[in-house]
Motif scaffolding. Structure first.
Motif, mmCIF file in Angstrom:
data_model
loop_
_atom_site.group_PDB
_atom_site.id
_atom_site.type_symbol
_atom_site.label_atom_id
_atom_site.label_comp_id
_atom_site.label_asym_id
_atom_site.label_seq_id
_atom_site.Cartn_x
_atom_site.Cartn_y
_atom_site.Cartn_z
ATOM 1 N N PHE A 124 13.307 102.157 114.967
ATOM 2 C CA PHE A 124 11.828 102.440 115.140
ATOM 3 C C PHE A 124 10.984 102.051 113.934
ATOM 4 O O PHE A 124 10.918 101.581 113.492
ATOM 5 N N ALA A 125 9.583 102.615 114.558
ATOM 6 C CA ALA A 125 8.552 101.641 113.493
ATOM 7 C C ALA A 125 8.268 102.632 112.402
ATOM 8 O O ALA A 125 8.631 103.417 112.223
ATOM 9 N N GLU A 126 7.338 101.720 111.240
ATOM 10 C CA GLU A 126 6.628 102.253 110.357
ATOM 11 C C GLU A 126 6.473 103.917 110.957
ATOM 12 O O GLU A 126 5.020 103.742 111.913
ATOM 13 N N LYS A 127 6.034 104.672 109.723
ATOM 14 C CA LYS A 127 5.281 105.953 110.400
ATOM 15 C C LYS A 127 3.760 106.029 110.623
ATOM 16 O O LYS A 127 3.169 105.080 109.846
ATOM 17 N N THR A 128 3.242 106.292 111.491
ATOM 18 C CA THR A 128 2.301 106.003 112.305
ATOM 19 C C THR A 128 0.772 106.949 111.524
ATOM 20 O O THR A 128 0.902 108.044 111.627
ATOM 21 N N SER A 129 -0.052 106.230 110.686
ATOM 22 C CA SER A 129 -1.513 106.704 110.076
ATOM 23 C C SER A 129 -2.113 107.364 110.455
ATOM 24 O O SER A 129 -2.339 107.453 111.870
ATOM 25 N N THR A 130 -2.726 108.852 109.700
ATOM 26 C CA THR A 130 -3.875 109.652 111.041
ATOM 27 C C THR A 130 -5.002 108.713 111.301
ATOM 28 O O THR A 130 -5.370 109.054 113.360
ATOM 29 N N ASP A 131 -5.070 107.804 110.593
ATOM 30 C CA ASP A 131 -6.731 106.834 111.491
ATOM 31 C C ASP A 131 -5.672 106.566 112.637
ATOM 32 O O ASP A 131 -6.756 105.994 113.279
ATOM 33 N N LYS A 132 -5.029 105.161 112.072
ATOM 34 C CA LYS A 132 -3.897 104.830 113.699
ATOM 35 C C LYS A 132 -3.959 105.948 114.850
ATOM 36 O O LYS A 132 -4.414 105.628 115.694
ATOM 37 N N VAL A 133 -3.562 106.810 114.599
ATOM 38 C CA VAL A 133 -3.630 108.001 115.753
ATOM 39 C C VAL A 133 -5.096 108.024 116.572
ATOM 40 O O VAL A 133 -5.354 108.329 117.675
ATOM 41 N N GLN A 134 -6.008 108.230 115.436
ATOM 42 C CA GLN A 134 -7.627 108.848 116.153
ATOM 43 C C GLN A 134 -8.092 107.396 116.904
ATOM 44 O O GLN A 134 -8.488 107.816 117.568
ATOM 45 N N GLU A 135 -7.619 106.064 115.711
ATOM 46 C CA GLU A 135 -7.941 104.167 117.071
ATOM 47 C C GLU A 135 -7.395 104.866 118.071
ATOM 48 O O GLU A 135 -8.418 103.843 118.816
ATOM 49 N N TYR A 136 -6.236 104.517 118.447
ATOM 50 C CA TYR A 136 -5.812 104.488 119.236
ATOM 51 C C TYR A 136 -5.821 105.532 120.699
ATOM 52 O O TYR A 136 -6.212 105.505 121.657
ATOM 53 N N SER A 137 -6.322 107.032 120.006
ATOM 54 C CA SER A 137 -6.857 108.253 120.939
ATOM 55 C C SER A 137 -8.378 107.637 121.623
ATOM 56 O O SER A 137 -8.447 108.279 122.704
ATOM 57 N N LYS A 138 -8.581 106.271 121.128
ATOM 58 C CA LYS A 138 -10.292 106.559 121.877
ATOM 59 C C LYS A 138 -9.687 105.579 123.301
ATOM 60 O O LYS A 138 -10.925 105.183 123.505
ATOM 61 N N GLY A 139 -8.937 104.944 123.131
ATOM 62 C CA GLY A 139 -8.293 103.759 124.213
ATOM 63 C C GLY A 139 -9.180 101.810 123.839
ATOM 64 O O GLY A 139 -9.512 102.803 122.851
ATOM 65 N N THR A 140 -8.847 102.084 124.831
ATOM 66 C CA THR A 140 -9.835 100.678 124.783
ATOM 67 C C THR A 140 -11.432 100.360 124.984
ATOM 68 O O THR A 140 -11.251 100.976 126.285
#
Length: 309
Positions: free
Chosen positions: A41-57
């Motif tokens: 598994f990859a390293e723990k995902t930060s909250t900022d990254k979760v929010q970034e990806y939730s916005k989509g591309t």
């Protein structure tokens, strides 16, 4: 007795192995250590990254269009409110109102009054882009009563759709938007002119690079600078294939993503573009395979396959 226990414990420490688990794959049992399970598994995902990806591309052009639509609307609102009485002014929070009827009335005014910076009328397609940009801004606000201006089932904005249709028809009759811009075909005569004038050639690094860029764009069907910048050697394969009963050297280009197919959920069933260019001795110096072979031979040893130019 206690000495024996200490000896057993010391032997157990020396021979200790990580805890293992048994899992069945088909008819076979496979032993996997917990350390191996953790490392996959990859390293723990930060909250900022979760929010970034939730916005989509979001395409950069779409973001720019949204910003342009908002700036145009705010410029119109500010200009309209300059000398207008209080009761005739556009509300500053009009795009946040839940009154769909009020929003529709002011959007129709915006369609009828919006102009370019030089005072000319916008063509029909540009007016549609303005409305689309404003709609995306409203959706980005995560409103529970999200509007869809172009949904025929949404009768709240039937008047806006009718107004947009009427304005577009009138602009067409005035000759605005009747001529569509498109890429012109690069003729064989123009290509030959590039060689004769020395714009592209194989005798200097700069001219060779121009030739590579030119024929990659034409033969790999690359659209715009973004696809050229994202081009990688890892997407291009040199090999030999049999065609028409003859074995020929060729380059195979497989597209990983493009302007219209970026690789998201809607493109999962889409087959990537695949282009094969065969060597053609009759083409001489303009043979794409010959140009790429020469270019490849000039690249430094150990060059990165993640960049083409």
């Amino acid at each position: 007795m206690s000495d024996q226990k200490e000896d057993l414990n010391s032997d157990q420490d020396d021979d200790f192995q990580p805890q293992t688990k048994m899992r069945r794959i088909g008819s076979k049992k496979v032993t996997t250590s917990t350390s191996q399970l953790d490392s996959r598994f990859a390293e723990k995902t930060s909250t900022d990254k979760v929010q970034e990806y939730s916005k989509g591309t979001v395409c950069k052009n779409t973001t720019a269009c949204n910003s342009w639509a908002m700036q145009t609307f705010e410029a119109w609102r500010s200009n309209r409110n300059k000398d207008a009485p209080q009761e005739e002014q556009v509300p500053t929070d009009i795009l946040s109102t839940k009154d769909s009827q009020l929003l529709q009335e002011w959007l129709i005014c915006f369609l009828l009054e919006a102009r370019k910076t030089n005072g000319d009328k916008y063509p029909p397609k540009t007016l549609v882009q303005l409305v689309c940009g404003l709609q995306r801004v409203l959706r980005a606000q995560h409103r529970s009563d999200s509007f869809n201006f172009f949904d025929k089932a949404d009768h709240r904005f039937e008047g806006l759709r009718n107004a947009l249709d009427k304005v577009c028809r009138e602009l067409r009759q005035e000759g605005l938007g009747t001529i569509r811009k498109g890429s012109s075909v690069f003729t064989a005569k123009e290509e030959d002119s590039l060689w004769k004038k020395g714009v592209i050639a194989l005798d200097t690094p700069v001219k060779l690079l121009r030739a590579v860029f030119f024929y990659n764009g034409i033969n790999f069907a690359l659209r715009g600078g973004a696809e050229h910048r994202s081009l990688k050697w890892s997407r291009v394969t040199r090999c030999s294939q049999t065609t028409d009963g003859l074995s020929k050297v060729c380059y195979i280009y497989v597209e990983h993503g493009s302007k219209n197919h970026s690789g998201g959920l809607r493109d999962l069933r889409h087959s990537n573009k695949k282009v094969t260019r065969y060597a053609n001795e009759e083409a001489g110096d303009s043979c794409h395979v010959k140009i790429l072979d020469l270019y490849l031979s000039k690249l430094p040893a150990g060059f990165s396959r993640e960049a083409f130019y």
